[in-house]
Design a protein around this motif. Structure first.
Motif, short mmCIF file in Angstrom:
data_model
loop_
_atom_site.label_atom_id
_atom_site.label_comp_id
_atom_site.label_asym_id
_atom_site.label_seq_id
_atom_site.Cartn_x
_atom_site.Cartn_y
_atom_site.Cartn_z
N ASN A 52 42.79 33.40 49.24
CA ASN A 52 42.86 34.10 50.51
C ASN A 52 42.11 33.25 51.54
OD1 ASN A 52 44.21 36.43 49.54
ND2 ASN A 52 42.28 37.11 48.63
N ILE A 53 42.80 32.91 52.62
CA ILE A 53 42.26 32.02 53.65
C ILE A 53 42.00 32.82 54.92
CG2 ILE A 53 42.63 29.90 54.96
CD1 ILE A 53 42.67 29.46 51.90
N VAL A 54 40.87 32.53 55.58
CA VAL A 54 40.52 33.18 56.85
C VAL A 54 40.09 32.10 57.84
CG1 VAL A 54 39.00 34.84 57.98
CG2 VAL A 54 39.64 35.19 55.60
N PHE A 55 40.66 32.15 59.03
CA PHE A 55 40.24 31.27 60.12
C PHE A 55 39.79 32.12 61.30
CE2 PHE A 55 42.89 28.04 58.01
CZ PHE A 55 42.06 26.94 58.12
N PHE A 56 38.85 31.60 62.08
CA PHE A 56 38.34 32.30 63.25
C PHE A 56 38.55 31.45 64.51
CE2 PHE A 56 35.86 34.01 59.73
CZ PHE A 56 35.95 35.37 59.97
N ASP A 57 38.50 32.13 65.64
CA ASP A 57 38.52 31.51 66.97
C ASP A 57 39.75 30.63 67.20
OD1 ASP A 57 36.09 32.77 67.68
OD2 ASP A 57 34.96 31.20 66.66
N ARG A 82 32.40 38.81 49.89
CA ARG A 82 31.96 39.95 50.69
C ARG A 82 32.35 41.24 49.99
NH1 ARG A 82 36.20 42.17 53.61
NH2 ARG A 82 38.04 40.85 53.66
N LYS A 83 31.58 42.26 50.23
CA LYS A 83 31.86 43.59 49.67
C LYS A 83 32.37 44.48 50.79
CE LYS A 83 28.45 43.36 45.98
NZ LYS A 83 29.31 43.35 44.85
N TYR A 84 33.31 45.35 50.44
CA TYR A 84 33.84 46.30 51.40
C TYR A 84 34.27 47.56 50.65
CZ TYR A 84 38.53 44.98 49.84
OH TYR A 84 39.65 44.76 49.08
N THR A 85 34.49 48.63 51.40
CA THR A 85 34.97 49.87 50.82
C THR A 85 36.41 50.06 51.25
OG1 THR A 85 32.74 50.78 50.97
CG2 THR A 85 34.54 52.35 50.65
N ASP A 86 37.31 50.24 50.27
CA ASP A 86 38.73 50.39 50.60
C ASP A 86 39.04 51.79 51.13
OD1 ASP A 86 38.99 52.11 48.42
OD2 ASP A 86 40.10 50.67 47.18
N LYS A 87 40.30 52.04 51.44
CA LYS A 87 40.72 53.31 52.06
C LYS A 87 40.47 54.52 51.17
CE LYS A 87 44.23 51.03 54.80
NZ LYS A 87 45.65 50.82 55.04
N THR A 88 40.39 54.29 49.84
CA THR A 88 40.16 55.40 48.92
C THR A 88 38.68 55.59 48.61
OG1 THR A 88 40.43 53.98 46.96
CG2 THR A 88 42.42 55.04 47.84
N GLY A 89 37.80 54.81 49.25
CA GLY A 89 36.37 54.94 49.06
C GLY A 89 35.79 54.12 47.93
N VAL A 90 36.60 53.26 47.32
CA VAL A 90 36.14 52.42 46.21
C VAL A 90 35.56 51.12 46.77
CG1 VAL A 90 36.85 51.18 44.15
CG2 VAL A 90 37.88 53.39 44.67
N GLU A 91 34.35 50.76 46.27
CA GLU A 91 33.75 49.51 46.71
C GLU A 91 34.43 48.34 46.01
OE1 GLU A 91 29.50 47.45 46.28
OE2 GLU A 91 29.48 49.26 47.53
N ARG A 92 34.82 47.36 46.80
CA ARG A 92 35.54 46.18 46.30
C ARG A 92 34.80 44.92 46.69
NH1 ARG A 92 40.18 47.78 43.40
NH2 ARG A 92 41.02 49.64 44.35
N THR A 93 35.14 43.83 46.01
CA THR A 93 34.60 42.51 46.33
C THR A 93 35.76 41.59 46.65
OG1 THR A 93 32.75 42.85 44.81
CG2 THR A 93 33.22 40.59 45.46
N ALA A 94 35.65 40.86 47.74
CA ALA A 94 36.68 39.91 48.14
C ALA A 94 36.08 38.50 48.14
CB ALA A 94 37.20 40.24 49.54
N VAL A 95 36.84 37.56 47.58
CA VAL A 95 36.46 36.15 47.63
C VAL A 95 37.47 35.46 48.54
CG1 VAL A 95 36.14 34.03 46.31
CG2 VAL A 95 35.54 36.24 45.29
N GLU A 96 36.97 34.82 49.58
CA GLU A 96 37.83 34.18 50.58
C GLU A 96 37.36 32.76 50.85
OE1 GLU A 96 38.57 37.99 53.46
OE2 GLU A 96 36.65 36.95 53.63
N VAL A 97 38.28 31.97 51.37
CA VAL A 97 37.94 30.65 51.89
C VAL A 97 37.90 30.78 53.40
CG1 VAL A 97 38.67 28.25 52.13
CG2 VAL A 97 39.00 29.45 49.95
N VAL A 98 36.74 30.56 53.98
CA VAL A 98 36.60 30.57 55.43
C VAL A 98 36.85 29.14 55.89
CG1 VAL A 98 35.09 31.01 57.40
CG2 VAL A 98 34.97 32.47 55.37
N GLY A 99 37.99 28.95 56.55
CA GLY A 99 38.41 27.62 56.94
C GLY A 99 37.59 27.06 58.08
N GLY A 100 37.25 25.78 57.97
CA GLY A 100 36.54 25.08 59.02
C GLY A 100 37.36 23.94 59.60
N ASP A 101 38.37 23.50 58.81
CA ASP A 101 39.23 22.41 59.24
C ASP A 101 40.58 22.59 58.58
OD1 ASP A 101 40.00 20.08 60.53
OD2 ASP A 101 39.11 18.75 59.04
N MET A 102 41.64 22.16 59.26
CA MET A 102 42.98 22.33 58.73
C MET A 102 43.85 21.19 59.23
SD MET A 102 46.30 23.45 59.77
CE MET A 102 45.93 24.18 61.32
#
Length: 136
Positions: A52-57, A82-102
């Motif tokens: 899962n890739i994420v880019f900003f700005d 990062r940890k987050y709570t999904d729509k059903t209230g379950v705590e989940r963990t997401a592993v992402e690549v935060v892109g700095g160059d492409m």
């Protein structure tokens, strides 16, 4: 040091949104091919890892504008957990690549049928060849 370098193909079109403060965020999945173990017949088996890739700005806006499903790209960034709570209230963990160059590796005019012929910042693959040919 937290650094990751990937060469792969987009698994879906980028999806851009904005944070409450107005910062652009683009997300997409990246399929990275690797050669796995040999099969019983002695042939190497191709395997695919998904990231899962994420880019900003500004990079978020660029990737959203020029990349499409199937395009080949080089991405350099860092892993983020990062940890987050999904729509059903379950705590989940997401592993992402935060892109700095492409760098776009799909030659101009190639790629998915829906892609236009213009807008590429990198016009050829620079002789990069297959992923298993790279030392990283």
């Amino acid at each position: 040091m937290n650094k990751i370098m990937l060469i792969g193909n987009l698994g879906r079109d980028p999806e851009m949104s904005y944070t409450t403060s107005g910062k652009a965020v683009t997300r997409f999945s990246l399929a990275v091919r690797r050669v796995g173990a040999k099969s019983a017949t002695g042939e190497r088996q191709d395997e695919t890892d998904w990231f899962n890739i994420v880019f900003f700005d500004r990079l978020a806006e660029t990737t959203n504008q020029y990349l499409k499903k199937g395009h080949k790209v080089y991405i350099e960034g860092r892993l983020q957990v990062r940890k987050y709570t999904d729509k059903t209230g379950v705590e989940r963990t997401a592993v992402e690549v935060v892109g700095g160059d492409m760098e776009m590796l799909t030659p101009k005019g190639q790629g998915s049928p829906s892609s236009g012929s213009g807008g590429y910042l990198h016009e050829d693959d620079g002789g990069l060849g297959e992923i298993e040919d790279h030392p990283f």
